[in-house]
Design an enzyme around this catalytic site. Structure first.
Site, PDB file in Angstrom:
ATOM      1  N   ASP A  44       0.845  -1.205   0.000  1.00 46.02           N
ATOM      2  CA  ASP A  44       0.000   0.000   0.000  1.00 46.02           C
ATOM      3  C   ASP A  44       0.876   1.248   0.000  1.00 46.02           C
ATOM      4  O   ASP A  44       1.528   1.548   0.997  1.00 46.02           O
ATOM      5  CB  ASP A  44      -0.893   0.011   1.252  1.00 46.02           C
ATOM      6  CG  ASP A  44      -1.827   1.213   1.270  1.00 46.02           C
ATOM      7  OD1 ASP A  44      -2.939   1.106   0.721  1.00 46.02           O
ATOM      8  OD2 ASP A  44      -1.434   2.266   1.805  1.00 46.02           O
ATOM      9  N   TYR A  49       3.008   9.804  -0.772  1.00 40.78           N
ATOM     10  CA  TYR A  49       4.077   9.291   0.116  1.00 40.78           C
ATOM     11  C   TYR A  49       5.462   9.495  -0.500  1.00 40.78           C
ATOM     12  O   TYR A  49       6.476   9.270   0.168  1.00 40.78           O
ATOM     13  CB  TYR A  49       3.899   7.788   0.406  1.00 40.78           C
ATOM     14  CG  TYR A  49       2.609   7.389   1.089  1.00 40.78           C
ATOM     15  CD1 TYR A  49       1.738   8.330   1.608  1.00 40.78           C
ATOM     16  CD2 TYR A  49       2.263   6.042   1.218  1.00 40.78           C
ATOM     17  CE1 TYR A  49       0.551   7.945   2.213  1.00 40.78           C
ATOM     18  CE2 TYR A  49       1.078   5.653   1.829  1.00 40.78           C
ATOM     19  CZ  TYR A  49       0.220   6.611   2.315  1.00 40.78           C
ATOM     20  OH  TYR A  49      -0.955   6.218   2.917  1.00 40.78           O
ATOM     21  N   LYS A  74      -2.553   5.680  -4.414  1.00 39.88           N
ATOM     22  CA  LYS A  74      -3.665   6.623  -4.171  1.00 39.88           C
ATOM     23  C   LYS A  74      -3.446   7.942  -4.899  1.00 39.88           C
ATOM     24  O   LYS A  74      -2.301   8.354  -5.113  1.00 39.88           O
ATOM     25  CB  LYS A  74      -3.795   6.892  -2.660  1.00 39.88           C
ATOM     26  CG  LYS A  74      -3.756   5.643  -1.794  1.00 39.88           C
ATOM     27  CD  LYS A  74      -3.994   5.918  -0.327  1.00 39.88           C
ATOM     28  CE  LYS A  74      -3.674   4.695   0.510  1.00 39.88           C
ATOM     29  NZ  LYS A  74      -2.245   4.548   0.864  1.00 39.88           N
ATOM     30  N   HIS A 107      -7.473   9.388  -2.279  1.00 37.67           N
ATOM     31  CA  HIS A 107      -6.828   9.426  -0.956  1.00 37.67           C
ATOM     32  C   HIS A 107      -7.667  10.150   0.097  1.00 37.67           C
ATOM     33  O   HIS A 107      -7.715   9.742   1.259  1.00 37.67           O
ATOM     34  CB  HIS A 107      -5.452  10.095  -1.095  1.00 37.67           C
ATOM     35  CG  HIS A 107      -4.473   9.707  -0.049  1.00 37.67           C
ATOM     36  ND1 HIS A 107      -3.121   9.632  -0.279  1.00 37.67           N
ATOM     37  CD2 HIS A 107      -4.620   9.365   1.252  1.00 37.67           C
ATOM     38  CE1 HIS A 107      -2.497   9.254   0.817  1.00 37.67           C
ATOM     39  NE2 HIS A 107      -3.381   9.101   1.771  1.00 37.67           N
TER      40      HIS A 107
HETATM   41  N1  LIG Z   1      -5.293   6.411   3.619  1.00 40.26           N
HETATM   42  C1  LIG Z   1      -4.740   7.164   4.527  1.00 40.26           C
HETATM   43  O1  LIG Z   1      -5.096   8.344   4.703  1.00 40.26           O
HETATM   44  C2  LIG Z   1      -3.650   6.599   5.367  1.00 40.26           C
HETATM   45  C3  LIG Z   1      -3.193   7.277   6.512  1.00 40.26           C
HETATM   46  C4  LIG Z   1      -2.189   6.685   7.272  1.00 40.26           C
HETATM   47  C5  LIG Z   1      -1.673   5.456   6.888  1.00 40.26           C
HETATM   48  N2  LIG Z   1      -2.115   4.817   5.772  1.00 40.26           N
HETATM   49  C6  LIG Z   1      -1.583   3.501   5.327  1.00 40.26           C
HETATM   50  O2  LIG Z   1      -1.647   2.605   6.445  1.00 40.26           O
HETATM   51  C7  LIG Z   1      -0.344   2.082   6.707  1.00 40.26           C
HETATM   52  C8  LIG Z   1      -0.162   1.760   8.170  1.00 40.26           C
HETATM   53  O3  LIG Z   1      -0.363   2.905   8.968  1.00 40.26           O
HETATM   54  P1  LIG Z   1       0.818   3.715   9.676  1.00 40.26           P
HETATM   55  O4  LIG Z   1       2.088   3.434   8.967  1.00 40.26           O
HETATM   56  O5  LIG Z   1       0.405   5.127   9.756  1.00 40.26           O
HETATM   57  O6  LIG Z   1       0.840   3.145  11.147  1.00 40.26           O
HETATM   58  P2  LIG Z   1       0.869   1.691  11.842  1.00 40.26           P
HETATM   59  O7  LIG Z   1       1.114   0.622  10.830  1.00 40.26           O
HETATM   60  O8  LIG Z   1      -0.322   1.613  12.710  1.00 40.26           O
HETATM   61  O9  LIG Z   1       2.106   1.814  12.821  1.00 40.26           O
HETATM   62  C9  LIG Z   1       3.415   1.946  12.363  1.00 40.26           C
HETATM   63  C10 LIG Z   1       4.299   2.213  13.575  1.00 40.26           C
HETATM   64  O10 LIG Z   1       4.331   1.075  14.428  1.00 40.26           O
HETATM   65  C11 LIG Z   1       5.670   0.594  14.562  1.00 40.26           C
HETATM   66  N3  LIG Z   1       5.579  -0.875  14.510  1.00 40.26           N
HETATM   67  C12 LIG Z   1       5.216  -1.650  13.468  1.00 40.26           C
HETATM   68  N4  LIG Z   1       5.183  -2.940  13.806  1.00 40.26           N
HETATM   69  C13 LIG Z   1       5.543  -3.002  15.105  1.00 40.26           C
HETATM   70  C14 LIG Z   1       5.702  -4.079  16.011  1.00 40.26           C
HETATM   71  N5  LIG Z   1       5.469  -5.344  15.663  1.00 40.26           N
HETATM   72  N6  LIG Z   1       6.098  -3.786  17.284  1.00 40.26           N
HETATM   73  C15 LIG Z   1       6.331  -2.510  17.660  1.00 40.26           C
HETATM   74  N7  LIG Z   1       6.199  -1.444  16.832  1.00 40.26           N
HETATM   75  C16 LIG Z   1       5.793  -1.695  15.569  1.00 40.26           C
HETATM   76  C17 LIG Z   1       6.434   1.183  13.397  1.00 40.26           C
HETATM   77  O11 LIG Z   1       7.775   1.437  13.749  1.00 40.26           O
HETATM   78  P3  LIG Z   1       9.029   0.849  12.883  1.00 40.26           P
HETATM   79  O12 LIG Z   1       8.796   1.213  11.449  1.00 40.26           O
HETATM   80  O13 LIG Z   1      10.193   1.530  13.508  1.00 40.26           O
HETATM   81  O14 LIG Z   1       8.986  -0.644  13.129  1.00 40.26           O
HETATM   82  C18 LIG Z   1       5.710   2.519  13.178  1.00 40.26           C
HETATM   83  O15 LIG Z   1       6.194   3.491  14.085  1.00 40.26           O
HETATM   84  C19 LIG Z   1       0.566   3.216   6.190  1.00 40.26           C
HETATM   85  O16 LIG Z   1       1.910   2.816   6.062  1.00 40.26           O
HETATM   86  C20 LIG Z   1      -0.125   3.571   4.903  1.00 40.26           C
HETATM   87  O17 LIG Z   1       0.173   2.630   3.893  1.00 40.26           O
HETATM   88  C21 LIG Z   1      -3.099   5.378   5.010  1.00 40.26           C
END
Ligand SMILES: NC(=O)c1ccc[n+]([C@@H]2O[C@H](COP(=O)([O-])OP(=O)(O)OC[C@H]3O[C@@H](n4cnc5c(N)ncnc54)[C@H](OP(=O)(O)O)[C@@H]3O)[C@@H](O)[C@H]2O)c1
Length: 283
Positions: A44, A49, A74, A107
């Protein structure tokens, strides 16, 4: 690989890998490559990004047959109109080194996203995108888009995690045939998610990590998850959620954590619409 079937019959893996806030090209390419090697098939990304090129390089380097992959990108707000959406799509495809996309999402629910949707409907009919959908659409916006257009969005990607369950929105999406996909499934680690007492005790009981419990909980709800990590051991850990099951009691305990509001921003706030409208990206 467990998958769900979208409203047009296309199959989508229930777990994928997200790359928001991985702007460093080398780090992003490495993380996506590691995710693909760990077994993820859904990636994704988003034009906003600024890492589609790195994602494309990782995909190419993986040598995984194209038909096994499910690639999402997106359309950013500044391109949310008919003409720009067509150009932006072509740019994204080129950066990703692909000749078709599995899922293209609007998006944000801002700008001329109706014009964008018409462009996306055409690209879908031409076979350049296997499924089209939206992100961050509240139920009223989603219904408005559905009633005024021919193609019902296949997916709505919205913030969903243990502190924001989106129960009513999720039921609404299901009733419309729109697949619920969670962004920030791990709440970006905020609100002390990984130290939360309820989640830690469930994790200990199953001999799993808090991240695994949270991702499992979402998958058991039928929600597609896309956790992000740049650390190989976490990338592997987050994917390893299919060898245990949460009980009704575990799920009831997690239900007590729902605050029923976003940890980040409200899509009903005019300041958010203004901020997104002014958020220009050098795409
Ligand atoms: N459509 C939208 O508007 C929108 C908005 C936000 C996000 N997204 C999508 O959703 C995806 C996921 O959301 P997100 O990246 O915002 O947040 P997330 O996946 O909820 O959390 C990522 C955070 O958690 C840490 N992490 C990951 N796995 C872990 C584990 N097993 N143990 C401890 N810490 C862990 C990562 O650190 P490290 O990297 O240091 O491991 C990072 O700081 C995004 O990458 C993006 O593709 C979409």
């Amino acid at each position: 690989m467990q998958s769900i079937t979208l409203n047009n019959g296309v199959k989508m893996p229930i777990i994928g890998f997200g790359v928001y806030q991985v702007p460093d090209a080398e780090e992003c390419e490495k993380a996506v490559y590691e995710a693909l090697m760990a077994g993820y098939r859904l990636i994704d990304t988003a034009s906003g990004y600024l890492n589609e090129e790195a994602v494309g390089r990782a995909i190419k380097r993986s040598n995984i047959p194209r038909e096994e992959l499910f690639i999402t990108t997106k359309l950013w707000v500044q391109d949310a109109n008919y003409e720009s959406a067509k150009l932006a799509f072509a740019k994204s495809l080129k950066k990703l080194q692909l000749d078709y996309l599995d899922l293209y999402l609007i998006h944000q629910p801002f700008g001329d996203y109706y014009g964008a949707w018409h462009a996306m409907e055409e690209l879908y009919r031409e076979g350049k995108i296997r499924a089209i959908g939206v992100s961050n659409f509240l139920p009223d916006r989603l219904m408005d888009l559905i009633v005024h257009n021919e193609i019902v969005p296949a997916v709505n990607q919205v913030e969903t995690h243990p502190f924001y369950h989106q129960i009513e929105s999720s039921a609404f999406m299901k009733a419309q045939g729109v697949q619920h996909q969670s962004w920030a499934p791990l709440a970006k680690g905020l609100n002390n998610l990984f130290g939360n007492e309820v989640l830690v005790s469930i994790a200990e009981k199953h001999n799993k990590s808090v991240a695994q419990v949270v991702l499992r909980w979402l998958v058991q709800r039928g929600i597609v998850v896309i956790p992000k990590s740049v650390k190989k051991e976490r990338i592997v850990e987050n994917f390893n959620i299919f060898d245990f099951e949460l009980s009704t009691d575990d799920i009831e305990q997690i239900s007590t954590l729902d605050t029923r509001k976003s940890l980040f921003l409200s899509y009903r706030d005019p300041e958010v619409a203004k901020m997104m409208g002014n958020w220009k990206v050098d795409l």
